[in-house]
Scaffold this motif. Structure first.
Motif, PDB file in Angstrom:
ATOM      1  N   TRP A  73      32.214 -87.924 -28.069  1.00  0.00           N
ATOM      2  CA  TRP A  73      31.229 -88.742 -27.762  1.00  0.00           C
ATOM      3  C   TRP A  73      30.140 -88.338 -26.724  1.00  0.00           C
ATOM      4  O   TRP A  73      29.342 -88.992 -26.297  1.00  0.00           O
ATOM      5  N   ALA A  74      30.195 -87.025 -26.924  1.00  0.00           N
ATOM      6  CA  ALA A  74      29.164 -86.477 -26.174  1.00  0.00           C
ATOM      7  C   ALA A  74      28.092 -85.546 -26.963  1.00  0.00           C
ATOM      8  O   ALA A  74      26.907 -85.548 -26.420  1.00  0.00           O
ATOM      9  N   GLY A 106      34.483 -92.304 -16.399  1.00  0.00           N
ATOM     10  CA  GLY A 106      35.130 -92.260 -17.982  1.00  0.00           C
ATOM     11  C   GLY A 106      34.914 -90.824 -18.427  1.00  0.00           C
ATOM     12  O   GLY A 106      33.802 -90.285 -18.730  1.00  0.00           O
ATOM     13  N   PHE A 151      37.817 -89.133 -20.055  1.00  0.00           N
ATOM     14  CA  PHE A 151      38.567 -89.008 -21.376  1.00  0.00           C
ATOM     15  C   PHE A 151      39.250 -87.521 -21.266  1.00  0.00           C
ATOM     16  O   PHE A 151      39.762 -87.180 -20.519  1.00  0.00           O
ATOM     17  N   ARG A 203      35.160 -83.803 -22.536  1.00  0.00           N
ATOM     18  CA  ARG A 203      34.001 -83.133 -22.954  1.00  0.00           C
ATOM     19  C   ARG A 203      32.581 -83.371 -22.601  1.00  0.00           C
ATOM     20  O   ARG A 203      31.989 -82.103 -22.370  1.00  0.00           O
ATOM     21  N   SER A 204      32.431 -84.384 -21.801  1.00  0.00           N
ATOM     22  CA  SER A 204      31.150 -84.406 -21.104  1.00  0.00           C
ATOM     23  C   SER A 204      31.390 -83.684 -19.598  1.00  0.00           C
ATOM     24  O   SER A 204      30.436 -83.262 -19.231  1.00  0.00           O
ATOM     25  N   ASP A 215      38.803 -92.004 -13.664  1.00  0.00           N
ATOM     26  CA  ASP A 215      39.285 -92.428 -15.228  1.00  0.00           C
ATOM     27  C   ASP A 215      40.749 -92.612 -14.916  1.00  0.00           C
ATOM     28  O   ASP A 215      41.392 -91.708 -14.618  1.00  0.00           O
ATOM     29  N   PRO A 216      41.265 -93.870 -15.068  1.00  0.00           N
ATOM     30  CA  PRO A 216      42.705 -94.148 -14.985  1.00  0.00           C
ATOM     31  C   PRO A 216      43.756 -93.209 -15.994  1.00  0.00           C
ATOM     32  O   PRO A 216      44.743 -93.170 -15.893  1.00  0.00           O
ATOM     33  N   TRP A 244      46.355 -94.209 -21.053  1.00  0.00           N
ATOM     34  CA  TRP A 244      47.104 -94.580 -22.365  1.00  0.00           C
ATOM     35  C   TRP A 244      48.514 -93.811 -22.480  1.00  0.00           C
ATOM     36  O   TRP A 244      48.660 -92.567 -22.235  1.00  0.00           O
ATOM     37  N   ARG A 265      41.215 -97.182 -11.684  1.00  0.00           N
ATOM     38  CA  ARG A 265      39.974 -97.975 -12.512  1.00  0.00           C
ATOM     39  C   ARG A 265      38.887 -97.618 -11.468  1.00  0.00           C
ATOM     40  O   ARG A 265      38.982 -97.817 -10.232  1.00  0.00           O
ATOM     41  N   SER A 266      37.700 -97.450 -12.091  1.00  0.00           N
ATOM     42  CA  SER A 266      36.398 -97.300 -11.351  1.00  0.00           C
ATOM     43  C   SER A 266      36.068 -98.360 -10.358  1.00  0.00           C
ATOM     44  O   SER A 266      35.754 -98.297  -9.122  1.00  0.00           O
ATOM     45  N   GLU A 267      36.734 -99.766 -10.627  1.00  0.00           N
ATOM     46  CA  GLU A 267      36.236-100.788  -9.611  1.00  0.00           C
ATOM     47  C   GLU A 267      36.964-100.839  -8.509  1.00  0.00           C
ATOM     48  O   GLU A 267      36.711-101.483  -7.410  1.00  0.00           O
ATOM     49  N   ASP A 283      30.261 -93.965 -18.294  1.00  0.00           N
ATOM     50  CA  ASP A 283      30.955 -94.003 -19.586  1.00  0.00           C
ATOM     51  C   ASP A 283      32.170 -94.671 -19.651  1.00  0.00           C
ATOM     52  O   ASP A 283      33.053 -93.949 -20.068  1.00  0.00           O
ATOM     53  N   GLY A 284      32.671 -95.473 -18.923  1.00  0.00           N
ATOM     54  CA  GLY A 284      33.748 -96.011 -18.552  1.00  0.00           C
ATOM     55  C   GLY A 284      34.209 -97.286 -19.555  1.00  0.00           C
ATOM     56  O   GLY A 284      34.029 -96.969 -20.834  1.00  0.00           O
ATOM     57  N   ALA A 285      34.867 -98.125 -18.752  1.00  0.00           N
ATOM     58  CA  ALA A 285      35.188 -99.311 -19.593  1.00  0.00           C
ATOM     59  C   ALA A 285      33.594 -99.786 -20.121  1.00  0.00           C
ATOM     60  O   ALA A 285      32.643-100.083 -19.358  1.00  0.00           O
TER      61      ALA A 285
HETATM   62  C1  LIG Z   1      34.240 -93.010 -24.031  1.00  0.00           C
HETATM   63  S1  LIG Z   1      35.604 -92.327 -23.200  1.00  0.00           S
HETATM   64  C2  LIG Z   1      34.494 -91.320 -21.890  1.00  0.00           C
HETATM   65  C3  LIG Z   1      34.250 -90.185 -22.972  1.00  0.00           C
HETATM   66  C4  LIG Z   1      33.625 -88.880 -22.045  1.00  0.00           C
HETATM   67  N1  LIG Z   1      32.606 -89.483 -21.118  1.00  0.00           N
HETATM   68  C5  LIG Z   1      33.055 -88.029 -22.897  1.00  0.00           C
HETATM   69  O1  LIG Z   1      31.828 -87.891 -23.418  1.00  0.00           O
HETATM   70  O2  LIG Z   1      33.758 -87.148 -23.514  1.00  0.00           O
HETATM   71  C6  LIG Z   1      35.845 -93.707 -22.017  1.00  0.00           C
HETATM   72  C7  LIG Z   1      36.770 -93.513 -20.920  1.00  0.00           C
HETATM   73  O3  LIG Z   1      36.828 -94.449 -19.734  1.00  0.00           O
HETATM   74  C8  LIG Z   1      37.927 -94.824 -19.323  1.00  0.00           C
HETATM   75  N2  LIG Z   1      38.247 -96.090 -18.740  1.00  0.00           N
HETATM   76  C9  LIG Z   1      38.367 -97.279 -19.326  1.00  0.00           C
HETATM   77  N3  LIG Z   1      38.445 -98.236 -18.354  1.00  0.00           N
HETATM   78  C10 LIG Z   1      38.023 -97.742 -17.078  1.00  0.00           C
HETATM   79  C11 LIG Z   1      37.884 -98.199 -15.612  1.00  0.00           C
HETATM   80  N4  LIG Z   1      37.911 -99.479 -15.609  1.00  0.00           N
HETATM   81  N5  LIG Z   1      37.369 -97.186 -14.791  1.00  0.00           N
HETATM   82  C12 LIG Z   1      37.136 -95.853 -15.303  1.00  0.00           C
HETATM   83  N6  LIG Z   1      37.509 -95.413 -16.505  1.00  0.00           N
HETATM   84  C13 LIG Z   1      37.801 -96.236 -17.416  1.00  0.00           C
HETATM   85  C14 LIG Z   1      38.923 -94.380 -20.438  1.00  0.00           C
HETATM   86  O4  LIG Z   1      40.149 -94.199 -19.985  1.00  0.00           O
HETATM   87  C15 LIG Z   1      38.239 -93.400 -21.375  1.00  0.00           C
HETATM   88  O5  LIG Z   1      38.858 -92.205 -21.096  1.00  0.00           O
END
Ligand SMILES: C[S@@+](CC[C@H](N)C(=O)[O-])C[C@H]1O[C@@H](n2cnc3c(N)ncnc32)[C@H](O)[C@@H]1O
Length: 224
Positions: free
Chosen positions: A47-48, A74, A76, A79-80, A100-101, A104, A132-134, A151-153
């Motif tokens: 995604w990066a 976020g 994952f 990669r970013s 990032d929590p 999964w 979680r970020s919040e 780039d989280g939820a």
């Molecule tokens: C699209 S991926 C991130 C991709 C990464 N930035 C990259 O480019 O490789 C989204 C990530 O957000 C995380 N995520 C989901 N809900 C979240 C939250 N409430 N707070 C922080 N991260 C969260 C997920 O676990 C996931 O790993």
């Protein structure tokens, strides 16, 4: 009757959470063993990399800056994170905080994240907050980051919260980048980033400069 039902639901949720955590830790251990035999970076998605050309323009000027602080919401599999480590956090005193929590239970990303950042040789510059970020963002010091990547939820309510908290965490002069402004246009608005980012841009008003608005949105904070 109502109270008994609520108590049973709480207990069931607790048991499900325990089970999910157990499954996740078993899967993580399996992955860790497998990754020990992997030589290069290991990613299951990308995604990066389509952003690298823009990121080079926007961020590589920060390279070699001592005490630079970057926040990534976020991460994952990293990669970013790896890109920022290799291209922006090039001074050994630069710090990257990842939130990032990684919840999964199937294919948990944490082992790959750890493996990938180890390969950059800069893992000691990374702090992973697995929440979680919040929750996590409320515990970070205000005005302490030069760059924040959101780039989280992706639900509007989450992006709104991430943007609001991040505004407080960003230094004046700092850059805030949102991914996925144009993500999934057919989804209802409340499931997407765009509405939240539009609201935030309006709310920040003249205190920000909008530097880029396309698939990603980049702004600079000009005043508190
Ligand atoms: C699209 S991926 C991130 C991709 C990464 N930035 C990259 O480019 O490789 C989204 C990530 O957000 C995380 N995520 C989901 N809900 C979240 C939250 N409430 N707070 C922080 N991260 C969260 C997920 O676990 C996931 O790993």
């Amino acid at each position: 009757m109502h109270r008994i039902l609520v108590a049973s639901l709480h207990r069931a949720t607790h048991v499900i959470n325990l089970l999910m955590n157990y499954l996740r830790s078993v899967r993580e251990k399996q992955f860790e063993r497998k990754l020990k035999r992997t030589v290069g970076f290991s990613f299951t998605s990308d995604w990066a990399s389509h952003n690298y050309v823009n990121w080079e323009k926007w961020f590589t000027g920060y390279g070699h800056q001592p005490n630079l602080r970057v926040l990534e919401i976020g991460s994952f599999e990293g990669r970013s994170t790896v890109w920022f480590l290799e291209n922006v956090l090039t001074h050994p005193s630069a710090q990257l905080v990842c939130v990032d929590p990684m919840p999964w239970p199937v294919n948990p990303p944490r082992p790959r994240f750890m493996h990938n950042i180890q390969l950059t040789g800069k893992a000691q510059q990374v702090t992973l907050i697995q929440e979680r970020s919040e929750i996590a963002l409320t515990k970070l010091p205000p005005a302490s980051f030069d760059i924040i990547y959101i780039d989280g939820a992706h639900d509007a309510i989450n992006v709104l919260a991430d943007g609001m908290y991040s505004w407080e965490l960003l230094k004046v002069g700092g850059l805030m980048l949102f991914d996925d402004y144009l993500w999934e246009p057919d989804k209802p608005e409340y499931h997407r980033c765009q509405r939240a980012i539009d609201l935030l841009l309006k709310q920040f008003g003249t205190r920000k400069t909008l530097l880029h608005l396309d698939y990603q949105a980049l702004l600079r904070k000009d005043a508190d």
